[in-house]
Design a protein around this motif. Structure first.
Motif, short mmCIF file in Angstrom:
data_model
loop_
_atom_site.label_atom_id
_atom_site.label_comp_id
_atom_site.label_asym_id
_atom_site.label_seq_id
_atom_site.Cartn_x
_atom_site.Cartn_y
_atom_site.Cartn_z
N PHE A 1 -5.39 52.40 68.79
CA PHE A 1 -6.26 53.03 70.06
C PHE A 1 -6.73 51.70 70.48
O PHE A 1 -6.75 51.62 71.93
N GLY B 1 -0.51 52.99 71.84
CA GLY B 1 -0.66 54.42 71.86
C GLY B 1 0.13 55.66 71.49
O GLY B 1 -0.57 56.33 70.68
N ILE B 2 1.10 55.48 71.59
CA ILE B 2 2.09 56.44 70.79
C ILE B 2 1.91 56.39 69.24
O ILE B 2 2.01 57.48 68.78
N LYS B 3 1.84 55.45 68.53
CA LYS B 3 1.36 55.44 67.25
C LYS B 3 0.10 56.13 66.78
O LYS B 3 0.00 56.80 65.92
N SER C 1 -1.04 65.33 74.39
CA SER C 1 -1.97 64.46 74.55
C SER C 1 -1.67 63.00 74.66
O SER C 1 -2.04 62.20 75.54
N CYS C 2 -0.76 62.66 73.81
CA CYS C 2 -0.30 61.28 74.05
C CYS C 2 0.47 61.06 75.40
O CYS C 2 0.38 60.00 76.21
N PHE D 1 -0.72 67.08 70.03
CA PHE D 1 -0.69 65.65 70.14
C PHE D 1 0.25 64.89 70.85
O PHE D 1 -0.15 63.90 71.47
N ALA D 2 1.80 65.45 71.01
CA ALA D 2 2.65 64.62 71.85
C ALA D 2 2.31 65.01 73.35
O ALA D 2 2.20 64.02 74.00
N HIS E 1 -2.06 60.44 78.26
CA HIS E 1 -3.00 59.30 77.77
C HIS E 1 -1.90 58.22 78.57
O HIS E 1 -2.45 57.28 79.21
N LEU E 2 -0.56 58.36 78.27
CA LEU E 2 0.30 57.28 78.71
C LEU E 2 0.29 57.34 79.93
O LEU E 2 0.39 56.38 80.88
N PHE F 1 -1.54 58.57 68.67
CA PHE F 1 -1.39 59.75 68.74
C PHE F 1 -0.47 60.70 67.89
O PHE F 1 -0.86 61.74 67.19
N LEU F 2 0.54 60.10 67.61
CA LEU F 2 1.47 60.68 66.52
C LEU F 2 1.11 60.80 65.12
O LEU F 2 1.88 61.36 64.31
#
Length: 788
Positions: free
Chosen positions: A755, A703-705, A676-677, A673-674, A680-681, A707-708
């Motif tokens: 998101f 976005g970080i919130k 994937s984050c 997920f990190a 996306h960033l 995915f993490l």
């Protein structure tokens, strides 16, 4: 040459191409694809492209030789062998024309479409001097979109100069084709004319073969001249020669007419696209007219281009021209006053196709970089089929053009202004995907052994039990077999373009689908129904989202603008559903098109999302139900990072690191997920900003919130929800399933609000980024049918 003794039916006798060995088809497909791709590159003007076409000439020549001249394929008769050799020769000439002679072409030297003129226009176009036969019509530019360029590339494959598009022909076509009436015949009339012509051809061939059969020909004595060297009187030599030549012409005309008849019946192809191959050759008034105008024009363009190139070489070598003299002029049929203009989509209203399929709006200047990425990755995939110690280093070197092409294509910002933010994000996404594939294949794959690379596995047939992976299907250790592996390895989801197989890293749903694909009609119908359903769902979602004027200058336009929590969840559901279905619609459309054009099996395009709303847990949602596009790259790169983490910890500590299976699963989920984050960033950062959408920050907190929070939710589910619900009643709607599903959807919708914040404040719900141009929902409710 190997010949079989199989009996001929009428179709096989008249159209030998129907009996070509299936084993020869991959070679034909390889050559056809390369020529099509080379045609496609001629629509761009980039100094890199002539070298790319020159490099592609080698595999194209190899495919032509393999198909027509290698003698590897068993044939039904000599007509089939001759036809395959003819196609091989034609392919070789097209490659020479486009890749070799075309190396020196400027953008103005490539063929152009010209408008067919009516009789009134022809008379109006004649000035004071007498109108000549080869006077040209107005130039018709191609549309500078992916679809428009692909149409140009396909139509450029025309052998005669006629066009499949109504009202136009190619600039190099014969006067007979260019001067035909631009209005196509009605379909019934075109079909009736074709059937009449077929009957006429059949009877003429019967007469010719009957006359030829009156003599027993010496076919077995070497160096024999059966007609001119067997004591036959001259008048009979002329009779037999006439019959042979007519039979040859009819043998070419017959399949051309059958193809025209089928195209007219099935896809309503215009009659102008199938002008007679032979323009009344017996009416020729001179030998020059016979060969230049009346005989078939199949090799016309290739002969003209290659002969011009040879003549230029002769002039250059002979030194007949001085440095100050003009170079050999290329004969252009484009009128002096003709102008070539291209439509630009940036100033045109958005069409429904462009709304649903944003790649159609990608700037043309970006395409060479995309092609660089694809070709470099295919070459990397190709090298994994060999086991040689130098190849990992070669793949490391090839990572450089992949990374450079990816950055230039989608992350450099070199192609502003963009048609809309969705196109910019899509290009950023493709660029990021290219970077991940470079890491997966070239960098992490540096340490791979032969057994570590993906394998094809056999899909189960109807009588086999589901579960587990099927038997491994090895690739064929030939150039074509390895190339097929390399191309298919580009699969984003783990499905295969080949029947009865999938990749071993695919999701269980793909691995457990049945090997027997759906009939083409059923697959196309299912895809069409899916597209209609998707259109209606997106319309509902966009209609709900459009009920609010969003403050896109806020970093949290959904969660920090005074909207009640319940309404936040409704909007978040609509945003996430719209995002999911937007991806699915383009994928479904491509699958339907491939099935219609190439008869691609339905197993190559399983549903992109596997009923995500039916997920019974958060883990099932992310592991099996969500789209698998990044699955292979995320798993491979996360495994490399995890191994590096274990190595560093073990090297810096005297205490052995003991991890349970559950610990490994949780750590891997955090890494995935990190990653994937980060992905996306990166591609969110490629979206341009303006005062309405002012958030350029790479580290997007919302976005970080999102995915993490997902690995946190998986941890809560694994350590708390699963143990607490283990003893509850099971079943599809049992209490265990309801509680676990309730937690999963509560978590997804709650975190989906963050998101949605990103999607809104980055402008991905803007007017130019809409998925719907014509809205049934708003049309019924408010009379607003078109969303302008």
């Amino acid at each position: 040459m190997n010949l079989t003794e199989a009996p001929l039916d009428a179709l096989s006798a008249i159209i030998p191409g129907t009996t070509i060995s299936n084993d020869a088809q991959p070679a034909f497909l390889l050559g056809f694809t390369i020529v099509l791709f080379c045609n496609f590159t001629t629509t761009y003007n980039h100094p890199f492209l002539p070298y790319l076409r020159l490099a592609l000439a080698s595999p194209a020549y190899y495919a032509c030789w393999l198909y027509g001249f290698s003698g590897q394929f068993v044939q039904l008769n000599r007509s089939v062998a001759l036809g395959m050799a003819l196609l091989g020769t034609y392919g070789g000439m097209k490659v020479t024309e486009i890749c070799v002679v075309g190396f020196w072409n400027g953008q103005e030297d490539w063929p152009k479409w010209v408008k067919l003129r009516t009789e009134t226009e022809k008379k109006a176009g004649a000035s004071q001097e007498k109108q000549t036969e080869n006077r040209m019509g107005e130039v018709i530019p191609f549309e500078p979109t992916i679809l428009g360029r692909l149409v140009y590339a396909h139509d450029l494959g025309s052998a005669s100069g006629a066009s499949w598009l109504a009202g136009r022909a190619w600039s190099w076509a014969t006067p007979g084709i260019r001067n035909q009436d631009p209005t196509p015949q009605p379909r019934w009339q075109f079909v009736f004319t074709s059937v009449t012509k077929l009957i006429g051809c059949y009877l003429i061939m019967d007469v010719c073969e009957s006359i030829s059969a009156t003599r027993s020909w010496d076919l077995y004595t070497p160096n024999t001249r059966p007609v001119t060297g067997s004591g036959i009187p001259l008048k009979w030599q002329l009779v037999y020669a006439t019959c042979v030549c007519i039979r040859t012409a009819m043998g070419i005309t017959f399949p051309h007419t059958v193809f025209a008849l089928v195209a007219g019946l099935t896809i309503n192809a215009p009659s102008t696209g199938f002008h007679p191959l032979f323009d009344a050759p017996w009416a020729s008034r001179s030998l020059a007219e016979f060969w230049s105008v009346r005989w078939h024009p199949i090799f016309r363009r290739s002969f003209d281009q290659i002969s011009s190139g040879i003549l230029s070489i002769i002039v250059f070598v002979s030194g007949s021209g001085s440095r100050s003299s003009k170079p050999l002029a290329k004969q252009s049929r484009i009128g002096k006053n003709s102008t070539i203009t291209m439509n630009t989509t940036g100033t045109q209203p958005l069409s429904q196709f462009e709304a649903v399929y944003p790649p159609a709006l990608v700037p043309p200047a970006a395409q060479p970089f995309f092609q660089l990425i694809v070709i470099s990755l295919i070459l990397c995939n190709f090298t994994v089929t060999y086991n040689h110690p130098i190849l990992p280093y070669l793949r490391l070197v090839l990572a450089i053009p992949v990374l450079y092409g990816s950055w230039s294509y989608g992350l450099s910002g070199a192609f502003d202004p963009m048609p809309n933010r969705k196109v910019a994000m899509g290009m950023g996404y493709l660029a990021t995907h290219g970077i991940m594939k470079a890491f997966e294949v070239c960098i992490i794959g540096f340490w791979n052994k032969e057994e570590d690379w993906p394998k094809w596995v056999k899909l189960q047939t109807e009588g086999e039990t589901k579960g587990g992976k099927g038997e491994i299907v090895p690739f064929t250790p030939t150039i074509l077999g390895r190339l097929a592996y390399a191309l298919d390895l580009g699969s984003a989801g783990g499905s295969s373009w080949f029947r009865g197989r999938a990749w071993d890293w695919a999701t269980p749903t793909i691995l457990n689908q049945r090997a027997q694909p759906l009939p083409r009609f059923q697959f196309v119908l299912r895809s069409l129904i899916t597209l209609i359903q998707s259109f209606l769902i997106v319309d509902v979602c966009e209609s709900i989202i459009a009920t609010r004027n969003w403050n896109t200058t806020l970093s949290q336009p959904l969660t920090n603008d005074g909207i009640p929590m319940l309404l936040q969840l409704v909007y978040a559901t609509c945003v996430c559903a719209r995002t999911m279905i937007g991806s699915m619609s383009a994928y479904t459309g491509i699958g339907m098109l491939c099935a219609l054009v190439f008869n691609t099996p339905s197993t190559a395009f399983p549903p992109l999302f596997d009923h995500p709303f039916a997920s019974r847990s958060l883990a099932e949602f992310w592991a099996s139900k969500w789209h698998p596009i990044l699955r292979r790259s995320l798993h491979t790169i996360s495994a490399g990072i995890f191994s590096l983490f274990i190595f560093i910890f073990s090297s810096s500590s005297d205490t052995a690191l003991i991890l349970t299976r559950r610990d490994v699963k949780l750590l891997r989920s955090v890494i995935i997920f990190a990653l994937s984050c980060l992905v996306h960033l990166v591609f969110w950062n490629a979206i341009p900003t303006n005062p309405t959408y002012p958030y350029p920050s790479f580290f997007n907190a919302e976005g970080i919130k999102f995915f993490l929070l997902q690995p946190l939710g998986l941890t809560i589910e694994l350590l708390l929800i699963r143990p607490l619900t283990e003893d509850l009643p099971d079943g599809r709607w049992g209490l265990k399933t309801v509680v676990r599903r309730g937690f999963a959807w509560t978590w997804l919708l709650w975190s989906g609000r963050f998101f949605s914040n990103v999607w809104i404040n980055r402008g991905l719900l803007g007017h130019a980024e809409r998925e719907i141009v014509y809205s049934p929902v708003r049309g019924v409710l408010r009379g607003q049918w078109r969303i302008d």
